[in-house]
Design an enzyme around this catalytic site. Sequence first.
Site, PDB file in Angstrom:
ATOM      1  N   LYS A  25      22.641  23.944  66.609  1.00 38.82           N
ATOM      2  CA  LYS A  25      22.158  23.553  68.023  1.00 38.82           C
ATOM      3  C   LYS A  25      22.160  22.090  68.057  1.00 38.82           C
ATOM      4  CE  LYS A  25      18.471  25.835  69.920  1.00 38.82           C
ATOM      5  NZ  LYS A  25      18.747  26.664  71.293  1.00 38.82           N
ATOM      6  N   ARG A  95      12.415  23.227  69.674  1.00 37.06           N
ATOM      7  CA  ARG A  95      13.101  24.361  69.386  1.00 37.06           C
ATOM      8  C   ARG A  95      13.587  24.091  67.909  1.00 37.06           C
ATOM      9  NH1 ARG A  95      15.606  27.195  74.393  1.00 37.06           N
ATOM     10  NH2 ARG A  95      15.453  25.580  75.941  1.00 37.06           N
ATOM     11  N   GLY A 104      16.359  34.256  67.130  1.00 39.11           N
ATOM     12  CA  GLY A 104      15.122  34.682  67.325  1.00 39.11           C
ATOM     13  C   GLY A 104      14.234  34.802  66.057  1.00 39.11           C
ATOM     14  N   MET A 106      12.908  32.039  64.501  1.00 39.98           N
ATOM     15  CA  MET A 106      11.951  30.972  64.578  1.00 39.98           C
ATOM     16  C   MET A 106      11.286  30.644  65.733  1.00 39.98           C
ATOM     17  SD  MET A 106      13.728  28.221  61.524  1.00 39.98           S
ATOM     18  CE  MET A 106      15.163  28.625  62.485  1.00 39.98           C
ATOM     19  N   ARG A 351      27.865  27.383  70.968  1.00 41.44           N
ATOM     20  CA  ARG A 351      28.223  27.779  69.686  1.00 41.44           C
ATOM     21  C   ARG A 351      29.406  28.734  69.574  1.00 41.44           C
ATOM     22  NH1 ARG A 351      22.560  31.030  68.444  1.00 41.44           N
ATOM     23  NH2 ARG A 351      22.697  32.333  69.779  1.00 41.44           N
ATOM     24  N   HIS A 467      33.325  60.048  41.993  1.00 36.33           N
ATOM     25  CA  HIS A 467      34.661  60.772  42.448  1.00 36.33           C
ATOM     26  C   HIS A 467      34.870  60.823  43.904  1.00 36.33           C
ATOM     27  CE1 HIS A 467      37.030  64.369  43.189  1.00 36.33           C
ATOM     28  NE2 HIS A 467      38.007  63.798  42.092  1.00 36.33           N
ATOM     29  N   GLU A 757      42.560  48.528  30.842  1.00 43.79           N
ATOM     30  CA  GLU A 757      41.274  49.129  31.161  1.00 43.79           C
ATOM     31  C   GLU A 757      40.425  49.177  30.054  1.00 43.79           C
ATOM     32  OE1 GLU A 757      42.031  53.064  33.541  1.00 43.79           O
ATOM     33  OE2 GLU A 757      43.444  53.181  31.939  1.00 43.79           O
ATOM     34  N   SER A 776      48.901  46.835  34.700  1.00 46.14           N
ATOM     35  CA  SER A 776      48.057  47.048  35.809  1.00 46.14           C
ATOM     36  C   SER A 776      46.699  47.079  35.413  1.00 46.14           C
ATOM     37  CB  SER A 776      48.514  48.244  36.492  1.00 46.14           C
ATOM     38  OG  SER A 776      47.825  48.385  37.714  1.00 46.14           O
ATOM     39  N   GLY A 778      43.335  48.347  35.446  1.00 45.70           N
ATOM     40  CA  GLY A 778      42.548  49.407  35.722  1.00 45.70           C
ATOM     41  C   GLY A 778      41.055  48.969  35.963  1.00 45.70           C
ATOM     42  N   CYS A 843      45.002  47.852  40.015  1.00 43.32           N
ATOM     43  CA  CYS A 843      44.904  49.048  40.737  1.00 43.32           C
ATOM     44  C   CYS A 843      43.524  49.846  40.761  1.00 43.32           C
ATOM     45  CB  CYS A 843      46.144  49.918  40.089  1.00 43.32           C
ATOM     46  SG  CYS A 843      45.637  50.522  38.572  1.00 43.32           S
ATOM     47  N   TYR A 863      50.788  41.538  42.249  1.00 40.25           N
ATOM     48  CA  TYR A 863      50.336  42.314  43.425  1.00 40.25           C
ATOM     49  C   TYR A 863      48.978  43.263  43.212  1.00 40.25           C
ATOM     50  CZ  TYR A 863      51.070  46.385  40.204  1.00 40.25           C
ATOM     51  OH  TYR A 863      51.277  47.138  39.357  1.00 40.25           O
TER      52      TYR A 863
HETATM   53  C1  PEP Z   1      41.091  52.190  36.804  1.00 36.48           C
HETATM   54  O1  PEP Z   1      40.357  52.596  35.701  1.00 36.48           O
HETATM   55  O2  PEP Z   1      40.993  51.149  37.411  1.00 36.48           O
HETATM   56  C2  PEP Z   1      41.832  53.030  37.428  1.00 36.48           C
HETATM   57  C3  PEP Z   1      42.667  52.794  38.506  1.00 36.48           C
HETATM   58  O3  PEP Z   1      42.180  54.359  37.065  1.00 36.48           O
HETATM   59  P1  PEP Z   1      41.179  55.390  37.427  1.00 36.48           P
HETATM   60  O4  PEP Z   1      40.290  55.164  38.475  1.00 36.48           O
HETATM   61  O5  PEP Z   1      41.993  56.762  37.725  1.00 36.48           O
HETATM   62  O6  PEP Z   1      40.420  55.729  36.152  1.00 36.48           O
HETATM   63 MG    MG Z   2      41.110  54.322  34.712  1.00 31.75          MG
END
Ligand code: PEP
Ligand code: MG
Length: 883
Positions: A25, A95, A104, A106, A351, A467, A757, A776, A778, A843, A863
Site C-alpha cells: 500500500k 492503516r 482484512g 490487520m 494494486r 490408484h 524408478e 524415463s 518414473g 513420466c 520432455y
Molecule cells: C512411476 O513409477 O513413476 C510410473 C510412471 O509408473 P507407475 O505409476 O505405473 O508405477
Molecule cells: Mg512405476
Amino acid sequence: SRWVYSFGGGGADGDASMKNLLGGKGANLAEMSSLGLPVPPGFTITTEACTHYYSNDKQYPAELKEQVAVGLATVEKLTGKTFGDTANPLLVSVRSGARASMPGMMDTVLNLGLNDATVEGLAKLSGDRRFAFDSYRRFIQMYSNVVLDLDHHMFEEILDEHKERLDVTVDTALTAEDWEKVVADYKAAVQQELGQAFPQDPHAQLWGAVGAVFASWMNDRAKFYRRMHDIPESWGTAVNVQSMVFGNMGDSSATGVAFTRNPSTGEARLYGEFLINAQGEDVVAGIRTPQALTKIAREEMGEKAPSMEEALPEVFTQFKAVVDKLEKHYRDMQDIEFTVEQGRLYMLQTRNGKRTAKAALKVAVDLASEGLITKEEAVMRVEPASLDQLLHPTIDPASPRDVITTGLPASPGAATGKIVFSSDEAERLGSSGEAVILVRDETSPEDIHGMHAARGIVTARGGMTSHAAVVARGMGRPCVSGAGELQIDGKAGELRVRGRTFKAGEIITIDGSKGEILAGTVKMIEPELTGDFATLMEWADKTRRLKVRANAETPLDARTARQFGAEGIGLCRTEHMFFDEDRIAAVREMILADDEAGRRAALAKILPMQRNDFVELFTIMEGLPVTIRLLDPPLHEFLPHTEADLQAVAEATGLDAAKLMRRAKELHETNPMLGHRGCRLGVSYPEIYEMQVRAIFEAACEIAESGKTAPIPEIMHPLVAKGEEMRFLRQLTDKTAQAVLKERGRTIDYQVGTMVELPRAAIRAGDLAENAEFFSFGTNDLTQTTFGISRDDSGRFLGAYLEKGIFEKDPFVSLDQDGVGDLIRIAAERGRAVRPNVKLGICGEHGGDPASIEFCERVGLDYVSCSPFRVPIARLAAAQAAV
Ligand code: PEP
Ligand code: MG
C-alpha cells in the site's frame, strides 16, 4: 536510519519498487503521488520499524518519534491543517500494509485526531455538525475496539438503544444532537470499562494506533493467514498514516472500489461499486447496497439507483482518466480504492487485482494484444496450475453447496450423477447413458471399466497417488479420494456419513478441485478451449524448450492428449490393456498355466488384441513418438480377489475354480510393490514381453503397410535396477523386433529404453545407458523407493508430516528436488557420460506439476509426460521455466 517516508503533493520519498520496505500500500501510494495523481498526503512507517520493534522487546527505534513528527509536519504543510488544532484540525487514517496483501487480517483506524475540541472545529469547517459527530462516534468505536481492545458489541448496543428510544431503524435518521448523545454515552462506557477517559490527546491517539497496527501483525488471524500463504513473519508490516478525506460529507461525496477490468471474467471494462455519502467501511459492511460505477453496468444489472457516471459525471470523467493511467502505468489490471470529498477525487489505494483463472487468461492475452505487455510476459502472468479450473466443468461459484463430507482433491473438475457402489453397475448404467458417480472404499485396476463409465469417482481410502487418484487424473475424471468419514455399505446399497444416509441411485455432486462431496445437483460451468486459451498456449509453445507428452493408453485418452497439444505418448501402461473384457480370461489363463507352453498358448490369444490396441494408438498419434511400457504390475492383480469373484470367473472361463484359488494363493506376495513385478516378469517369463514386443512391431508394420505415417515405437522396460537386466531385456526386444521386421520385410525405427524408478538404477545409470537409448524417470516409484514410503499408504501418515513441517509438500505430488531430484541429476549425468544423446524424460505424476517441471528444465530433461488433462498446464509451466 530512516524509518519514515512521506508522500503527497505530487511527490514522494518512495516508489512502487520499494514494497519490501514500505509495504504494498505504502509503495503504491508513493508511486501514485509521484505520478501526480490526487493522493491525500501522508507518510509510511517502514516494515523495518516493525521488525525492529519485535526484535527489540517491543521498543520503537530511537529516531522514530522525531521522524514521525517531521512526517506529520509535512502533511500539515501540504494540507494546510494542523494536527490537534481546534479551528482547522488535521485528521488521519492509520492503516497496516504488508509486502503481500493480507486483506482484512490487520487493523485500521479512521478519523484519528478527533476529540471533544477538534470535533467542534470539524463541525464548523464542514458546516455539518451531524457529519462531525457521526465521524467522532465512528472514531471512538473503532479506536476503542482496535487500540483499547474493547468489544464493539458494547457500542452497537448503545447505538441500538438510542435508535429504539428515537424509534428509528437506520443510522441516517439520527440528527447531530442524537449523535452527540451517542458520543457522550460511548465515552462514558469507555470510562466505565477502563477506569479512565477516552484519550483526548491526538498524539497519544496516534501512537496508540501505530502500536495497535504493529500488534496486529501478530494477531491470530494474521498468523493463520501467513501460514496459509507462506508469508514469513520476519517481513513485518508497514504503517500508513494519511490525511483523512471524507466520502460522507453530503451528496457530492462518495467512496468506492474499482477494478480496471472485470476480475471474474477479465472483460476489459471498468468494474466496481460506490456509495454516495459514505465512508469506506460502509461499502464493505454491506449495510447499504452499493451502486454501479458505469451507466452500462447499471443498466445490465437492471438497477434504478444512478451510477457514478450519472450521479457525479465530472468526477467520473476524471476518475476514468486516472484509472486508465494507472493500468497503463502498472501494465496490469488494478484494484483501486477511492473517495470523493465534496466533488474532489482522491485515490486511496491501487494494486494488481486478484482474479480468477479465466480472468487471468483473458487479461494477459488482452494486455499483450493491446501492446501493454509482451507475449512472453503474458505467458508469465498466468499460474499454470490455475488452468485446471478451465479444463474441466466446474461448479458455478454462485450456486449453493450442501457439503456432505470432504476428502482429498484428487482429480479436478466437478461431476454430478447417481451413486453406484460397483464398477459393473457403473458400466451397466453408464453404457445406457446414465451419469453415475462410482463410490468405493478404494479402487484397483479391476475397476478401470467402472471408472471409465463413471462421471466421477469417490473413495473412502487412499491418498493423492492412490490408484483411484492416478487413474482418475489420467482419464480426466473428477475424483475425491480418502473421504474417510464415508461408511460405504455395499450390501445394504447405501453410504452413511455424518448422520445422513444416501442410497444407491441418489444424486450427488463431487468437486474434485476442492475435495468436496455435495448432495444433489449443482449448477456447472463448461470449459472453453478455444479463444484466449488457445492463443496463450500458442505463445507458451513458442517459448518452451521441454517437449510435452502424455501418459495415455486408451484411444480416448490418446485423443484427449492430442487435443490438449501432447507431442507424443510418454507412457503407455500396457497392463491397463490386459483388463478389457475380451481378454481378461486369456490373461488369467496365461497366469494360471503350469508351464511355458501353457503360457504361450494363452499369450497367442492375447496377441491379436494387443496388436489392435497398438494399431489404434499409432493411428491416433500419427507418427509421433509412443513410449510403450511392457507389463509392470504383479500378476495377482489380474486375478479375482474374493471367493465369489473367483467362482464367477471359473464359471465364465471354464477354468478350474480350485486351481484358480490355489494359484491365486501362490501368487500372493508380502510386499508386492517390491516383489515379482516390472521387468522381473520379463526375466522370469520372457514369453510375455516377447508377445508384447511382437504386437507392437506387427502393429507398426500394419500402419506402415497401410500407407500411414509409421510410428516411432519406444519400448520401455519397467523397474530395471542393473545393467545386466537391461542387457537381457535389450536382447530380448531386439531379437523379437528383428524377427517381426524380417517376416514383414520392413525396417522401422525404434528405440529401447528403461524407466528409472529405483535408486540403484539412478546411481548405476551408466550401466543402464549401455543398452538403453532413453531413460524415463518414473518418479512415482522412484519417490516410493527413495523414501521407502508406500505410495498407496502414505495418506495415513503424511498428514502429520505436513502439519509438523517435516515435509513442505507431499513428495508424491511435488518432486522432492533434494533427494529424488539428486538421483535424477546423477542419473542424467552418468547416463549422458556413457551415451551422450540418451533421451531423458519424466513420466511420474510429477511430470504435470509446475514446480517439478521447472526442475526438469533445470536438469535439462528432453520432455515431461503427464495425464492428458495436465498437458496444457505442463506446456505453460515448461514455457515459464524456460524464461
Ligand atoms: C512411476 O513409477 O513413476 C510410473 C510412471 O509408473 P507407475 O505409476 O505405473 O508405477
Ligand atoms: Mg512405476
